[in-house]
Design a protein around this motif. Structure first.
Motif, PDB file in Angstrom:
ATOM      1  N   LEU A   1     -35.943 -60.027 -50.551  1.00  0.00           N
ATOM      2  CA  LEU A   1     -37.200 -60.617 -50.086  1.00  0.00           C
ATOM      3  C   LEU A   1     -38.375 -59.687 -50.353  1.00  0.00           C
ATOM      4  CD1 LEU A   1     -36.043 -62.246 -46.730  1.00  0.00           C
ATOM      5  CD2 LEU A   1     -36.311 -63.352 -48.960  1.00  0.00           C
ATOM      6  N   ASP A   2     -38.167 -58.402 -50.207  1.00  0.00           N
ATOM      7  CA  ASP A   2     -39.222 -57.434 -50.501  1.00  0.00           C
ATOM      8  C   ASP A   2     -39.583 -57.483 -51.988  1.00  0.00           C
ATOM      9  OD1 ASP A   2     -40.945 -55.195 -49.712  1.00  0.00           O
ATOM     10  OD2 ASP A   2     -39.639 -54.002 -51.012  1.00  0.00           O
ATOM     11  N   PHE A   3     -38.572 -57.590 -52.845  1.00  0.00           N
ATOM     12  CA  PHE A   3     -38.784 -57.679 -54.298  1.00  0.00           C
ATOM     13  C   PHE A   3     -39.542 -58.960 -54.652  1.00  0.00           C
ATOM     14  CE2 PHE A   3     -36.775 -58.533 -58.629  1.00  0.00           C
ATOM     15  CZ  PHE A   3     -37.557 -57.594 -59.296  1.00  0.00           C
ATOM     16  N   LEU A   4     -39.154 -60.074 -54.039  1.00  0.00           N
ATOM     17  CA  LEU A   4     -39.861 -61.336 -54.274  1.00  0.00           C
ATOM     18  C   LEU A   4     -41.306 -61.239 -53.799  1.00  0.00           C
ATOM     19  CD1 LEU A   4     -37.141 -63.937 -53.172  1.00  0.00           C
ATOM     20  CD2 LEU A   4     -37.748 -63.272 -55.506  1.00  0.00           C
ATOM     21  N   GLY A   5     -41.504 -60.578 -52.652  1.00  0.00           N
ATOM     22  CA  GLY A   5     -42.854 -60.406 -52.127  1.00  0.00           C
ATOM     23  C   GLY A   5     -43.746 -59.611 -53.060  1.00  0.00           C
ATOM     24  N   GLN A   6     -43.193 -58.561 -53.638  1.00  0.00           N
ATOM     25  CA  GLN A   6     -43.963 -57.731 -54.575  1.00  0.00           C
ATOM     26  C   GLN A   6     -44.413 -58.539 -55.794  1.00  0.00           C
ATOM     27  OE1 GLN A   6     -41.605 -54.307 -55.655  1.00  0.00           O
ATOM     28  NE2 GLN A   6     -41.128 -53.846 -53.516  1.00  0.00           N
ATOM     29  N   ASN A   7     -43.612 -59.529 -56.159  1.00  0.00           N
ATOM     30  CA  ASN A   7     -43.888 -60.312 -57.373  1.00  0.00           C
ATOM     31  C   ASN A   7     -44.470 -61.690 -57.077  1.00  0.00           C
ATOM     32  OD1 ASN A   7     -42.679 -58.785 -59.901  1.00  0.00           O
ATOM     33  ND2 ASN A   7     -41.294 -58.408 -58.174  1.00  0.00           N
ATOM     34  N   GLN A   8     -44.887 -61.912 -55.816  1.00  0.00           N
ATOM     35  CA  GLN A   8     -45.481 -63.191 -55.386  1.00  0.00           C
ATOM     36  C   GLN A   8     -44.622 -64.402 -55.762  1.00  0.00           C
ATOM     37  OE1 GLN A   8     -48.492 -61.005 -56.655  1.00  0.00           O
ATOM     38  NE2 GLN A   8     -48.131 -60.423 -54.535  1.00  0.00           N
ATOM     39  N   VAL A   9     -43.317 -64.278 -55.519  1.00  0.00           N
ATOM     40  CA  VAL A   9     -42.388 -65.387 -55.771  1.00  0.00           C
ATOM     41  C   VAL A   9     -42.089 -66.103 -54.451  1.00  0.00           C
ATOM     42  CG1 VAL A   9     -40.098 -66.058 -56.598  1.00  0.00           C
ATOM     43  CG2 VAL A   9     -41.343 -64.199 -57.732  1.00  0.00           C
ATOM     44  N   VAL A  10     -42.243 -67.423 -54.458  1.00  0.00           N
ATOM     45  CA  VAL A  10     -41.971 -68.256 -53.280  1.00  0.00           C
ATOM     46  C   VAL A  10     -40.537 -68.777 -53.388  1.00  0.00           C
ATOM     47  CG1 VAL A  10     -42.655 -70.364 -52.050  1.00  0.00           C
ATOM     48  CG2 VAL A  10     -44.398 -68.916 -53.121  1.00  0.00           C
ATOM     49  N   ILE A  11     -39.794 -68.774 -52.277  1.00  0.00           N
ATOM     50  CA  ILE A  11     -38.415 -69.276 -52.312  1.00  0.00           C
ATOM     51  C   ILE A  11     -38.238 -70.335 -51.218  1.00  0.00           C
ATOM     52  CG2 ILE A  11     -37.608 -67.294 -50.941  1.00  0.00           C
ATOM     53  CD1 ILE A  11     -34.932 -67.504 -52.509  1.00  0.00           C
ATOM     54  N   HIS A  12     -37.720 -71.508 -51.613  1.00  0.00           N
ATOM     55  CA  HIS A  12     -37.525 -72.635 -50.695  1.00  0.00           C
ATOM     56  C   HIS A  12     -36.032 -72.822 -50.420  1.00  0.00           C
ATOM     57  CE1 HIS A  12     -41.681 -73.684 -51.645  1.00  0.00           C
ATOM     58  NE2 HIS A  12     -41.366 -73.747 -52.919  1.00  0.00           N
ATOM     59  N   PHE A  13     -35.691 -73.081 -49.168  1.00  0.00           N
ATOM     60  CA  PHE A  13     -34.302 -73.270 -48.767  1.00  0.00           C
ATOM     61  C   PHE A  13     -34.079 -74.705 -48.286  1.00  0.00           C
ATOM     62  CE2 PHE A  13     -35.237 -68.774 -48.192  1.00  0.00           C
ATOM     63  CZ  PHE A  13     -34.150 -68.173 -48.831  1.00  0.00           C
ATOM     64  N   PHE A  14     -32.946 -75.282 -48.723  1.00  0.00           N
ATOM     65  CA  PHE A  14     -32.593 -76.645 -48.339  1.00  0.00           C
ATOM     66  C   PHE A  14     -31.257 -76.622 -47.599  1.00  0.00           C
ATOM     67  CE2 PHE A  14     -35.830 -77.244 -51.336  1.00  0.00           C
ATOM     68  CZ  PHE A  14     -36.271 -78.558 -51.308  1.00  0.00           C
ATOM     69  N   ASN A  15     -31.068 -77.625 -46.702  1.00  0.00           N
ATOM     70  CA  ASN A  15     -29.820 -77.681 -45.941  1.00  0.00           C
ATOM     71  C   ASN A  15     -28.813 -78.628 -46.585  1.00  0.00           C
ATOM     72  OD1 ASN A  15     -30.502 -80.324 -45.182  1.00  0.00           O
ATOM     73  ND2 ASN A  15     -31.521 -79.628 -43.319  1.00  0.00           N
ATOM     74  N   TYR A  16     -27.699 -78.850 -45.907  1.00  0.00           N
ATOM     75  CA  TYR A  16     -26.613 -79.665 -46.448  1.00  0.00           C
ATOM     76  C   TYR A  16     -27.071 -81.086 -46.780  1.00  0.00           C
ATOM     77  CZ  TYR A  16     -22.272 -82.337 -46.641  1.00  0.00           C
ATOM     78  OH  TYR A  16     -21.269 -83.176 -47.035  1.00  0.00           O
ATOM     79  N   TYR A  17     -27.987 -81.616 -45.960  1.00  0.00           N
ATOM     80  CA  TYR A  17     -28.444 -82.989 -46.163  1.00  0.00           C
ATOM     81  C   TYR A  17     -29.580 -83.091 -47.176  1.00  0.00           C
ATOM     82  CZ  TYR A  17     -25.637 -84.244 -42.100  1.00  0.00           C
ATOM     83  OH  TYR A  17     -24.590 -84.453 -41.234  1.00  0.00           O
ATOM     84  N   GLU A  18     -29.740 -82.054 -48.009  1.00  0.00           N
ATOM     85  CA  GLU A  18     -30.794 -81.998 -49.016  1.00  0.00           C
ATOM     86  C   GLU A  18     -32.171 -82.031 -48.371  1.00  0.00           C
ATOM     87  OE1 GLU A  18     -29.710 -85.220 -51.622  1.00  0.00           O
ATOM     88  OE2 GLU A  18     -28.003 -84.118 -52.421  1.00  0.00           O
TER      89      GLU A  18
END
Length: 332
Positions: A52-69
């Protein structure tokens, strides 16, 4: 898919030197950080703080989905694009001009729905004419007379209901819906609508993140603690053009089939992994589709159009320039 990476399988996402590494079944798949703007985890994916720190440094957004999409949440780096001045003005606009923006959004939804249906009317599906007429005549007058956002939401709900009611005229019988069911979706068409709407919502989160707007202060939807309500506002007018066009093309061209691409349980229905891959590919193609922008006089993609609506809203907030959201009528 360029700047967007999708992870469909269970596994672990880590930082490996200056790259991203996705490990599944004992094998590593490397994802270059360069040009990566957002990541979608459509299955159970383990992450750690180093990543997460690495993604933050590179301004990358990450989205998480659950089992029901369904959408679980988003990690995005600390507000890199903060603007105290715009935040203050955005709050004042909410207090003084909320209905102006909310009405513009709801009117835009109606225009884009009618344009989508007009395509089928031109192709001899004359049964949709009554809904087109209602959207063009009755609907705008109702929107104009509304005095509260709750009224607008009710009128918007009625418009969507009439829109859904036309599907039986141009979709195969096994994809016709009886009613809109969201959590969890109960049939193939509801499964695709829920998945597509959530993809669009998260695309809008990413777009707003790269402006100075505050995600929490919305105008049509009530500002809420548990969601980015401005993303709901901005994404609404794009649903007919992006989500529903994607669905209609996939279904009518038989690229998605009920017996091959869906898992049906007792109380719910979801796209299976192959179905998700087909849908995501088509959705991304739609996002990158270009059209001639009526005001800019140049070709832009739907991805860019979402960002442009954010800038139009900023113009309204800072300069009181009339906010007119994306319109299929104007731009196609």
């Amino acid at each position: 898919m360029g700047s967007t990476k999708y992870i469909m399988s269970m596994g672990e996402l880590t930082r490996k030197d200056n790259s991203l590494c996705f490990r599944k079944d004992g094998k590593n798949v490397y994802i270059p950080i360069e040009n990566t703007k957002e990541i979608y985890c459509l299955n159970e994916v383990s992450v750690n703080s180093k990543l997460l720190d690495f993604l933050g440094q590179n301004q990358v957004v990450i989205h998480f989905f659950n089992y029901y999409e369904g959408y679980s949440g988003t990690f995005y780096p600390r507000d890199y694009y903060n603007s105290g001045k715009l935040l203050i003005r955005q709050v004042k606009t909410f207090e003084n001009s909320r209905m102006d923006i909310a009405k513009a959004i709801v009117n835009g939804i109606g225009i884009n729905m009618s344009e989508i249906l007009y395509h089928y009317y031109k192709h001899d599906k004359k049964e949709v004419k009554d809904t087109i007429d209602w959207l063009k005549k009755e609907f705008p007058s109702r929107v104009d007379t509304a005095v509260k956002p709750a009224e607008l939401m009710a009128y918007e709900g009625e418009a969507w209901s009439k829109f859904y009611g036309t599907f039986k005229y141009f979709l195969p019988e096994d994809f016709i819906m009886n009613k809109r069911v969201k959590r969890p979706p109960d049939n193939p068409i509801n499964a695709m609508i829920s998945f597509g709407n959530t993809l669009l919502y998260t695309k809008t989160i990413s777009a707003i993140y790269r402006t100075h707007l505050d995600q929490r202060i919305s105008f049509l939807h009530e500002p809420a603690e548990a969601r980015f309500s401005l993303s709901l506002d901005i994404s609404e007018v794009f649903k007919p053009a992006i989500v529903y066009r994607t669905i209609f093309e996939l279904v009518n061209n038989r690229r998605l089939q009920v017996d091959k691409h869906f898992d049906k349980k007792v109380n719910y229905c979801l796209l299976n992994e192959e179905g998700r891959k087909i849908f995501v590919e088509a959705f991304e193609q739609r996002m990158e589709t270009v059209f001639m922008h009526s005001r800019l006089k140049r070709k832009v993609s739907y991805r860019t159009a979402i960002k442009l609506d954010c800038y139009k809203l900023i113009k309204f907030i800072l300069e009181d320039e009339k906010f007119v959201p994306f319109s299929l009528k104007e731009n196609i």
